[in-house]
Design an enzyme around this catalytic site. Sequence first.
Site, PDB file in Angstrom:
ATOM      1  N   GLU A  46      98.957   2.141 -41.231  1.00  0.00           N
ATOM      2  CA  GLU A  46     100.091   2.759 -40.529  1.00  0.00           C
ATOM      3  C   GLU A  46     101.402   2.056 -40.862  1.00  0.00           C
ATOM      4  OE1 GLU A  46      99.116   3.531 -36.406  1.00  0.00           O
ATOM      5  OE2 GLU A  46      97.524   4.887 -37.031  1.00  0.00           O
ATOM      6  N   GLU A  71      90.828   6.017 -40.097  1.00  0.00           N
ATOM      7  CA  GLU A  71      90.764   5.658 -38.672  1.00  0.00           C
ATOM      8  C   GLU A  71      90.636   6.940 -37.868  1.00  0.00           C
ATOM      9  OE1 GLU A  71      93.502   2.527 -37.503  1.00  0.00           O
ATOM     10  OE2 GLU A  71      93.739   3.466 -35.552  1.00  0.00           O
TER      11      GLU A  71
HETATM   12  C1  GAL Z   1      96.179   3.139 -34.449  1.00  0.00           C
HETATM   13  C2  GAL Z   1      96.352   1.775 -35.076  1.00  0.00           C
HETATM   14  C3  GAL Z   1      95.373   0.771 -34.486  1.00  0.00           C
HETATM   15  C4  GAL Z   1      95.380   0.866 -32.996  1.00  0.00           C
HETATM   16  C5  GAL Z   1      95.017   2.265 -32.590  1.00  0.00           C
HETATM   17  C6  GAL Z   1      94.925   2.482 -31.086  1.00  0.00           C
HETATM   18  O1  GAL Z   1      97.275   3.937 -34.646  1.00  0.00           O
HETATM   19  O2  GAL Z   1      96.137   1.834 -36.448  1.00  0.00           O
HETATM   20  O3  GAL Z   1      95.708  -0.520 -34.886  1.00  0.00           O
HETATM   21  O4  GAL Z   1      96.641   0.528 -32.532  1.00  0.00           O
HETATM   22  O5  GAL Z   1      96.022   3.138 -33.084  1.00  0.00           O
HETATM   23  O6  GAL Z   1      94.556   3.797 -30.820  1.00  0.00           O
END
Ligand code: GAL
Length: 808
Positions: A427, A503
């Site tokens: 991100e 993710e």
């Molecule tokens: C994502 C991020 C993670 C964590 C997660 C929580 O956007 O990459 O590190 O913050 O959200 O939902």
Amino acid sequence: MPPLKLSLLKHGLLCMVMLICLNSFAQQSRQTIDFDKGWRFNLDAVNNGQLPGLNDAGWRSLNLPHDWSIEGKFSKDNPATPEGGALPGGIGWYRKTFTVPAASKNQLVYIDFDGVYQKSDVWINGHHLGFRPNGYISFRYELTPYLNFGGKNVIAVKVDNSVQPNSRWYSGSGIYRNVWLVTTNKVAIDHWGTYITTPEVSDASATVNLKIQVKNRAVKREVFTIKTSIYNAAGKVVSAGGSIPSKTDLQDTVFENSIDITVKNPHLWSVNQPYLYKVVTQVISGKTIVDTYTTPLGIRYFNFDADKGFSLNGKLMKILGVCDHHDLGSLGAAINTRALERQLQILKAMGCNGIRTSHNPPAPELLDLCDKMGFIVMDEAFDCWEWKKEKYDYHLFFKEWHKRDLEDQILRDRNHPSVMIWSIGNEIPQQHDTSALRIAPELANIVRKLDNTRPITAANNNPDTSNKIIKSGAIDLVGYNYHEGEYAKFHSRYPGKKFIATETTSGLETRGYYEMPSDSIRIWPERWDKPFIRPGNNVSAFDNVRPPWGSTHEATWKVMKKYDFLSGMFIWTGFDYLGEPTPYSWPSRSSYFGIVDLAGFPKDVYYMYQSEWTDKPVLHIFPHWNWEAGKAVDVWAYYNHADEVELFLNGKSLGIKKKTGDDLHIMWRVKFEPGTLKAVSRKDGKVVLTREIHTAGAPAKIELSADRKLIAADGKDLSFITVKILDKDGNVVPDADNLVNFKINGEAVIASVDNGDPVSHDSFKVNYRKAFHGLALAIVQAKEKAGVINFTATSNGLQSASLVLTSK
Ligand code: GAL
């Protein structure tokens, strides 16, 4: 005895003696010593802590790995903020006094740090060796020119984690990974000096290519040969190869050798059978083995296909992975191999086969375990490049250090068969900025120069074509964070490109807490201007609460299942972690995202994955059966290997349910009455599994169970003891929060305690814990002396319990 046999015996003896000589010399040629023991530590202000003459006798004695933050008190006022775990940082000094044998005088001595969080300065005998800002990178310093051989030496390390916030999750503070002292000869394989690839692999044969960098630190040119043997898992040499004699260049030059070795009928490495070979390389000068170096080897091939997705050894499969941060729950960031192995065992039993090292290089032990246990690793480098969220995070160092840090990561990790994807960032805000057109290709080039056998990705939270990282053309796999709703249009957006879900998900749950009705999805925040408020900062464990950017577990998995080109996923997260307590803030101090809680107790959704991802027969029903009379309670079941499940309440059938379409669970809405809830799964009319839940009475006794009753007496091994609060009939009391006191006698200590409650501010480093939804955990750590360990748990008004463990 006939003369022939005698001579054979003699010859055998001679060989044995020669072997022992060679071996003992080989051992002398490179020595890697665990350097964790006998350090002094000081967290107060220290002036010139590096001076060799400084009196550190009053400093605390400890063994590494060590995380001082986890020993501190939770407070919202700690500069880390609840996002960073609400624990203190500061500046810590470590010192170790040690001797180096006079006999090593003609050798080279190095110190290897696997990771120090963060901004470390290291001195030997008052001489500054260097500074490394990155808290997750492994690094080496040479000590040779500054050592007193045969005398006393002092190594001093200053760790500065005072300027915070510098992390979006709990980082820990200190020398939290292992430290090694390495001694080599002057002609030796360089640091991270081997590179193994398997350019051709078939069932019949594999070509193993080994590139070896030999460094000459002697004053003259040296002639040497290289011999490399490949050992199978049974310790037998299956193939060998070598180089012709080569002459090194002058001092300080590196000589590159490339050797191809064929392995016939190779055992392939896979997630189900992670077969490992060992490659042992000897550098031989004249008749002397001057260096022996071992590199792990797993023979496998894999491919990401734009349409068909991921295949390993020619077989299509999906990467079913999770993201995890590096903390080990109540043990903090201090690496412990057994704690890590337990996490991976819990995930493996769920059917998980992938780990994303979010968002930084992992401890080397994680990769060793993934090699051994069969996980596919996405090895990630950065959470930020030139800017991100936290005022003091790595962006401050990125410009100066990214090349060095990324190179070191790839060099260290590229021989692990488990590593199959490199990620150059998570991100990264610069995906919206033209600077990504410059930085993404630069990073990708750094990686490709050192390893071009694995694809590169970046975890993008903006998967749109306006994303400059994707636009730069630098990445091989287009990585999506979230946006499950947009997977279907991936190929129209990115024709011919390969996909990975870097993710996914972001379900939120508190283990053991349930809200009815369960069949509506709650997005947190329900309204952007309204906080998410529930008693005790709990989140319902029905897999129906998610943040606005994520999806529930079921919703995500349904999409992932649907399309072949979706090569794999990494769920946010496998385990709860310290920090980032979304959807709350203080007093919560750890996350709710885990499929497993911080103590290692699975939440219900764990069994949804198990029913989908394993062949193990599963029938899991929940919630507990303690409610107010007459309440409408939703009973869910995850199951597999069956066509139907029938539910009974106190012997009366509540009906048969079947999953239809893409259902992942079934549900009955039941008017509560106390008693026994029983579920029976059947296939073709035959019972597969039966599960019962009983209404629990008042807490009456404690039950203890250890994951391992026999542990190694090595000062590091752990036994994880689960504590259950039961009623008089042996049912777990679902709302029990009794305070339990622990006592330990014998050859172990209590390393930490926990219960999985994200809101508790009790220290992890004490010998008591309240139960949370009926459970607590005590982690027992072996001393170095073998013996018996007596562990007892008591609680006011409850029958106590004890366990006897052994360390050997
Ligand atoms: C994502 C991020 C993670 C964590 C997660 C929580 O956007 O990459 O590190 O913050 O959200 O939902």
